[in-house]
Write an enzyme that holds these catalytic residues in place. Structure first.
Site, PDB file in Angstrom:
ATOM      1  N   GLU A 185      10.349  16.394  14.175  1.00 12.88           N
ATOM      2  CA  GLU A 185      10.913  16.200  12.843  1.00 12.88           C
ATOM      3  C   GLU A 185      10.589  17.414  11.971  1.00 12.88           C
ATOM      4  O   GLU A 185       9.465  17.909  11.989  1.00 12.88           O
ATOM      5  CB  GLU A 185      10.293  14.941  12.228  1.00 12.88           C
ATOM      6  N   CYS A 230      14.081  10.985   5.999  1.00  9.88           N
ATOM      7  CA  CYS A 230      14.024  10.576   7.411  1.00  9.88           C
ATOM      8  C   CYS A 230      15.396  10.678   8.059  1.00  9.88           C
ATOM      9  O   CYS A 230      15.499  10.890   9.257  1.00  9.88           O
ATOM     10  CB  CYS A 230      13.459   9.160   7.524  1.00  9.88           C
ATOM     11  N   LYS A 250       0.883  -1.188   0.000  1.00  6.33           N
ATOM     12  CA  LYS A 250       0.000   0.000   0.000  1.00  6.33           C
ATOM     13  C   LYS A 250       0.910   1.225   0.000  1.00  6.33           C
ATOM     14  O   LYS A 250       1.554   1.554   1.007  1.00  6.33           O
ATOM     15  CB  LYS A 250      -0.894  -0.053   1.240  1.00  6.33           C
ATOM     16  N   GLU A 300       9.554   1.632  10.681  1.00 10.16           N
ATOM     17  CA  GLU A 300      10.615   2.574  10.277  1.00 10.16           C
ATOM     18  C   GLU A 300      10.004   3.959  10.363  1.00 10.16           C
ATOM     19  O   GLU A 300       9.222   4.352   9.493  1.00 10.16           O
ATOM     20  CB  GLU A 300      11.071   2.285   8.837  1.00 10.16           C
TER      21      GLU A 300
HETATM   22  P1  NDP Z   1       2.523   8.800   7.196  1.00  8.86           P
HETATM   23  O1  NDP Z   1       2.740   8.214   8.533  1.00  8.86           O
HETATM   24  O2  NDP Z   1       1.560   9.911   7.063  1.00  8.86           O
HETATM   25  O3  NDP Z   1       2.042   7.684   6.152  1.00  8.86           O
HETATM   26  C1  NDP Z   1       2.808   6.532   5.898  1.00  8.86           C
HETATM   27  C2  NDP Z   1       1.921   5.501   5.210  1.00  8.86           C
HETATM   28  O4  NDP Z   1       0.928   5.060   6.121  1.00  8.86           O
HETATM   29  C3  NDP Z   1       1.171   6.035   4.003  1.00  8.86           C
HETATM   30  O5  NDP Z   1       1.081   5.030   3.020  1.00  8.86           O
HETATM   31  C4  NDP Z   1      -0.198   6.316   4.585  1.00  8.86           C
HETATM   32  O6  NDP Z   1      -1.216   6.310   3.631  1.00  8.86           O
HETATM   33  C5  NDP Z   1      -0.360   5.150   5.527  1.00  8.86           C
HETATM   34  N1  NDP Z   1      -1.340   5.335   6.590  1.00  8.86           N
HETATM   35  C6  NDP Z   1      -1.896   6.487   7.050  1.00  8.86           C
HETATM   36  N2  NDP Z   1      -2.725   6.227   8.085  1.00  8.86           N
HETATM   37  C7  NDP Z   1      -2.690   4.882   8.277  1.00  8.86           C
HETATM   38  C8  NDP Z   1      -3.326   4.000   9.209  1.00  8.86           C
HETATM   39  N3  NDP Z   1      -4.152   4.443  10.162  1.00  8.86           N
HETATM   40  N4  NDP Z   1      -3.076   2.687   9.124  1.00  8.86           N
HETATM   41  C9  NDP Z   1      -2.211   2.218   8.198  1.00  8.86           C
HETATM   42  N5  NDP Z   1      -1.593   2.996   7.293  1.00  8.86           N
HETATM   43  C10 NDP Z   1      -1.819   4.327   7.329  1.00  8.86           C
HETATM   44  O7  NDP Z   1       3.962   9.226   6.679  1.00  8.86           O
HETATM   45  P2  NDP Z   1       4.333  10.023   5.374  1.00  8.86           P
HETATM   46  O8  NDP Z   1       3.818   9.308   4.166  1.00  8.86           O
HETATM   47  O9  NDP Z   1       3.982  11.460   5.543  1.00  8.86           O
HETATM   48  O10 NDP Z   1       5.924   9.846   5.361  1.00  8.86           O
HETATM   49  C11 NDP Z   1       6.783  10.698   6.039  1.00  8.86           C
HETATM   50  C12 NDP Z   1       7.225  10.078   7.352  1.00  8.86           C
HETATM   51  O11 NDP Z   1       7.856   8.842   7.107  1.00  8.86           O
HETATM   52  C13 NDP Z   1       8.240  10.925   8.074  1.00  8.86           C
HETATM   53  O12 NDP Z   1       7.942  10.969   9.445  1.00  8.86           O
HETATM   54  C14 NDP Z   1       9.542  10.191   7.834  1.00  8.86           C
HETATM   55  O13 NDP Z   1      10.515  10.411   8.812  1.00  8.86           O
HETATM   56  C15 NDP Z   1       9.074   8.777   7.846  1.00  8.86           C
HETATM   57  N6  NDP Z   1      10.050   7.965   7.145  1.00  8.86           N
HETATM   58  C16 NDP Z   1      10.808   7.074   7.857  1.00  8.86           C
HETATM   59  C17 NDP Z   1      11.787   6.351   7.230  1.00  8.86           C
HETATM   60  C18 NDP Z   1      12.608   5.349   7.963  1.00  8.86           C
HETATM   61  O14 NDP Z   1      13.228   4.533   7.303  1.00  8.86           O
HETATM   62  N7  NDP Z   1      12.672   5.335   9.273  1.00  8.86           N
HETATM   63  C19 NDP Z   1      12.067   6.528   5.802  1.00  8.86           C
HETATM   64  C20 NDP Z   1      11.206   7.480   5.164  1.00  8.86           C
HETATM   65  C21 NDP Z   1      10.235   8.155   5.815  1.00  8.86           C
HETATM   66  P3  NDP Z   1      -1.696   7.719   2.970  1.00  8.86           P
HETATM   67  O15 NDP Z   1      -0.502   8.352   2.354  1.00  8.86           O
HETATM   68  O16 NDP Z   1      -2.683   7.269   1.973  1.00  8.86           O
HETATM   69  O17 NDP Z   1      -2.278   8.528   4.100  1.00  8.86           O
END
Ligand code: NDP
Length: 532
Positions: free
Chosen positions: A385, A287, A174, A253
């Site tokens: 962040e 990140c 997803k 992550e």
């Molecule tokens: P989000 O937490 O907003 O979303 C991540 C994913 O989760 C998206 O596909 C989102 O879908 C989905 N999602 C949202 N709500 C739910 C739920 N309740 N249950 C299951 N899935 C859900 O993060 P971002 O997409 O904004 O990404 C940025 C973040 O990711 C930053 O905090 C960054 O630091 C972190 N990150 C961490 C990394 C690591 O390796 N540690 C690497 C890269 C990023 P949708 O987009 O459709 O809402």
């Protein structure tokens, strides 16, 4: 732009969502929102496919992944363009940090899946258990769910998908609602690789389900065996709770607040270039980007001047334009969060040396590369962040102070230390983070053999490298008795068992050969009497 092969764009799907180019605002495409039923169906389909996929000889699964790497290379130009159109990042970054990292990961997984799945003989130490042969072997978990963010829309999910596939699992991905096309491109690449390896007629072990947050929730509720989630801490916490409810294993992550420490003996020209690139690449939406830069007081002003000079030369614009260094933020909402953090810091006394403002003349999502000092560790700019092109710089006096400042964070994803190698390495060993680089930054993510993951709020578990492959398999211990017709001495009845067993334990564990032999001589007659 829609693909015909993936499940969720079935014509009967009602709800849809659309994407737009973050640089231009131009609409890109629209997609079906996968319902819970769609997600469950996708998981059921790949579970069927997993049967044949897991039985395929490892060499053939690895051949598919090598083909994937080749196709990623063949399609690198078009893939980079799709990534840039959805995420806004410069084409150069799309190529290097997404397409190339993904291709490297495919080859690494192809080369190393057999290494982590190698079975091994387990020795039996206790003499009572010697007439047995034990073997530890590894098997795939089954179906892996992957939920991915938008900031590295190809390389993040690809590394997880490849690790899962290489070890014989099936996968449902997803992607973020902001970058679905990149995920569908990944699905097309894997499908093309299966076709090219003569496996195209079989059910596909990898599917993408497009949608919004609830689609991710449905994936967690579906019949998957493990989830790999990459995203923000707040969503990660909700995901962890949902997984805990059903005891679903999960890798998290999450976010970071990475520190960069510039020691007094650092090469300032290199370190200042690194600070600028490490905080601004992908418009700071990485990140593991530099979010807190601690610089030794003796070199602070020189370092600051060099950063200022380098930031002032950055070209901000559409990532599709060849000379752009810094693209837009992913959304106006994201820009407002960054702007709020900077404005709050400024109101509390921080000094903005350059930037610190939106750039509406370029588009609604552009933010100017920002250098900021006189920040306090309590400001949200230093605790939360910051997903934007902002470099906060803070002076320190001693190594101990720098280490304490770097470690005073709820996060622990990555960090970097700059200085003469021995000095910087000694400091690096004291930093609480999943990855610490000496005289480099961010590139640890591109080392496909290196594990990636964080401490504290930054997450649980590891992706990438052998540890990432190990997360996709489970052990099976198989033990075969070599005396199948012999009843074991420690079975019922217990009457008369304690004394011989106590003597036997002396034989195994008493100090000194003499005492052990004496114990053996006591044990044998007692056991013989008991056997009668
Ligand atoms: P989000 O937490 O907003 O979303 C991540 C994913 O989760 C998206 O596909 C989102 O879908 C989905 N999602 C949202 N709500 C739910 C739920 N309740 N249950 C299951 N899935 C859900 O993060 P971002 O997409 O904004 O990404 C940025 C973040 O990711 C930053 O905090 C960054 O630091 C972190 N990150 C961490 C990394 C690591 O390796 N540690 C690497 C890269 C990023 P949708 O987009 O459709 O809402």
């Amino acid at each position: 732009m829609e693909s015909g092969i993936h499940l969720v764009n079935r014509p009967d799907s009602q709800e849809r969502f659309s994407t737009a180019n973050p640089a231009t605002g131009e609409p890109l495409s629209d997609y079906s929102v996968a319902s819970a039923a769609d997600v469950f169906a996708a998981v059921a389909q790949v579970r069927q496919a997993q049967l044949w996929w897991s039985r395929l000889p490892q060499i053939r699964r690895s051949a598919v992944l090598r083909r994937v790497a080749q196709l990623l290379n063949d399609r690198k130009d078009s893939l980079a363009r799709v990534i840039t159109s959805e995420s806004g990042k410069p084409l150069q970054e799309a190529l290097l940090s997404d397409v190339m990292v993904a291709a490297d990961a495919a080859v690494f997984c192809a080369d190393n899946a057999a290494v982590v799945m190698r079975s091994e003989r387990i020795p039996h130490d206790n003499p009572a258990l010697r007439f047995k042969r034990g073997r530890l072997s590894w098997e795939p978990l089954g179906v892996i769910g992957v939920i991915a963010p938008w900031n590295y829309p190809l390389s993040i999910p690809a590394a997880d998908v490849f690790a899962a596939l290489a070890t014989g699992n099936a996968v449902v991905l997803k992607p973020s609602e902001l970058t679905p096309e990149t995920a569908l491109e990944l699905e097309r690449v894997v499908s093309a690789a299966l076709d090219a390896e003569g496996l195209g007629a079989l059910p596909r072990p990898f599917q993408v389900v497009t949608g919004l947050g609830p689609t991710g929730q449905a994936l967690i509720a579906s019949d998957i065996d493990k989830l790999v989630f990459t995203g923000s801490v707040p969503t990660g916490r909700r995901v962890a709770v949902a997984c805990a409810e059903r005891l679903l294993p999960v890798i998290l992550e999450l976010g970071g607040k990475d520190a960069m420490i510039v020691l007094r003996d650092a090469d300032l020209d290199t370190a200042s270039s690194a600070a600028v690139w490490g905080s601004m690449m992908n418009a700071g939406q990485t990140c593991i980007s530099v979010e807190r830069c601690y610089v030794h007081r003796s070199v602070y002003s020189t370092f600051l001047a060099r950063c200022l000079d380098k930031i002032s030369k950055l070209k901000v614009g559409d990532g599709a334009t060849p000379d752009t260094d810094v693209g837009p933020l992913i959304s106006f909402k994201q820009l407002q969060i960054v702007d709020h953090q900077v404005e709050e810091a400024r109101a509390l006394g921080a000094i903005v040396h350059t930037g610190g403002t939106p750039m509406p003349q370029l588009g609604s999502n552009f933010y100017s590369p920002t250098l900021i000092t006189d920040v306090e560790s309590s400001m949200s700019l230093m605790t939360e962040e910051t997903f934007g092109p902002v470099l906060p710089v803070v002076p320190f006096s001693t190594d101990e102070e720098a280490i304490a400042l770097a470690n005073a964070s709820e996060f622990g994803l990555a960090a970097s230390v700059w200085g003469r190698t021995a000095h910087a390495t000694a400091v690096a060993r004291q930093i609480a983070a999943g990855t610490v680089l000496v005289n480099d930054l961010i590139s640890g993510f591109a080392v496909s053999a290196a594990p990636h993951g964080g401490l504290k709020q930054s997450g649980i578990g590891r992706t990438h490298g052998l540890l990432g492959l190990q997360e996709m398999i489970r052990p099976r211990y198989l033990d075969v008795d070599l005396l199948p017709r012999m009843k074991k001495l420690w079975w019922y009845p217990y009457s008369g068992l304690f004394a011989p067993m106590a003597a036997f334990m002396d034989f195994v564990h008493a100090p000194g050969l003499g005492r052990r032999l004496a114990a053996l001589l006591r044990t044998i007659p007692m056991l013989l009497i008991r056997r009668r």
